[in-house]
Design an enzyme around this catalytic site. Structure first.
Site, mmCIF file in Angstrom:
data_model
loop_
_atom_site.group_PDB
_atom_site.id
_atom_site.type_symbol
_atom_site.label_atom_id
_atom_site.label_comp_id
_atom_site.label_asym_id
_atom_site.label_seq_id
_atom_site.Cartn_x
_atom_site.Cartn_y
_atom_site.Cartn_z
ATOM 1 C CB CYS A 9 43.269 39.229 33.541
ATOM 2 S SG CYS A 9 45.066 39.010 33.540
ATOM 3 C CG ASN A 12 49.261 41.171 30.951
ATOM 4 O OD1 ASN A 12 50.080 41.871 30.367
ATOM 5 N ND2 ASN A 12 48.666 40.170 30.339
ATOM 6 C CB CYS A 14 47.063 34.281 36.212
ATOM 7 S SG CYS A 14 48.211 33.997 37.580
ATOM 8 N NE ARG A 15 42.079 36.448 35.971
ATOM 9 C CZ ARG A 15 41.324 37.396 36.483
ATOM 10 N NH1 ARG A 15 40.016 37.226 36.544
ATOM 11 N NH2 ARG A 15 41.853 38.516 36.932
ATOM 12 C CB SER A 16 44.969 38.545 29.990
ATOM 13 O OG SER A 16 45.986 39.169 30.720
ATOM 14 C CG ASP A 125 43.030 35.779 39.362
ATOM 15 O OD1 ASP A 125 43.988 35.031 39.073
ATOM 16 O OD2 ASP A 125 43.142 36.994 39.542
HETATM 17 P P1 4NP Z 1 45.585 37.710 36.772
HETATM 18 O O1 4NP Z 1 45.842 37.233 38.290
HETATM 19 O O2 4NP Z 1 44.724 38.961 36.848
HETATM 20 O O3 4NP Z 1 44.858 36.572 36.144
HETATM 21 O O4 4NP Z 1 46.939 37.970 36.178
HETATM 22 C C1 4NP Z 1 46.442 38.021 39.268
HETATM 23 C C2 4NP Z 1 47.807 38.069 39.342
HETATM 24 C C3 4NP Z 1 48.408 38.810 40.350
HETATM 25 C C4 4NP Z 1 47.628 39.514 41.242
HETATM 26 C C5 4NP Z 1 46.253 39.478 41.138
HETATM 27 C C6 4NP Z 1 45.657 38.736 40.151
HETATM 28 N N1 4NP Z 1 48.245 40.257 42.283
HETATM 29 O O5 4NP Z 1 47.544 40.695 43.207
HETATM 30 O O6 4NP Z 1 49.487 40.445 42.250
#
Ligand code: 4NP
Length: 153
Positions: A9, A12, A14-16, A125
């Protein structure tokens, strides 16, 4: 033979990692399947961080422990380390493909490809939606779909 699967994702956190944690639990309940899993982010923003607190909490409420996972950044060498690379949205796929080594034929797919019954074309997300249960619902369906797929190949 073991199938090596990488979930990817953006951050790294939340989703993955959720995909990795839920999927490995499903694999653990499927004795005839040998799979190695990992996850990575296309960004380096959270390298070394554990999964996002509210995401871990929502996962733990369903029995998934994500606490051992740490963020790392996706890199070109991952194309040679894994048999299947699974992104959570179209941006992830674009950023993954940008690092594909010349001549490399490793399969890259969207996680929602394994959950056609949901009608979704990406995993929302929860870092932005704040709906951690929606993400978990979809990841559970896609994990079961991926297990079914692996049993047929
Ligand atoms: P992920 O979500 O891609 O599912 O891990 C996010 C986590 C943090 C951020 C963006 C998306 N960020 O902007 O810090």
């Amino acid at each position: 033979m073991s199938t090596r699967i990488l979930f990817v994702c953006l951050g790294n956190i939340c989703r993955s990692p959720t995909a990795e944690g839920v999927f490995r639990a499903c694999v653990g309940a499927t004795p005839d399947l040998t799979v190695e899993t990992d996850s990575a982010g296309t960004s380096g923003w959270h390298v070394g961080d554990p999964p996002y607190g509210p995401m871990q909490k929502a996962a733990r409420a369903r029995g998934y422990d994500l606490s051992d996972l740490r963020a790392r950044q996706f890199e070109a060498a991952d194309f040679n380390r894994f048999d299947l690379i699974i992104g959570m949205d179209a941006d992830n796929l674009y950023n993954i493909e940008a690092l594909r080594p010349v001549g490399c034929s490793t399969r890259v797919a969207l996680f929602t490809d394994f959950a056609p019954e949901t009608g979704m074309d990406h995993v929302p997300d929860p870092y932005y939606t704040r709906d951690f249960d929606q993400t978990l619902d979809l990841v559970e369906v896609a994990s079961r779909g991926l297990i079914s797929h692996l049993k047929t190949v």
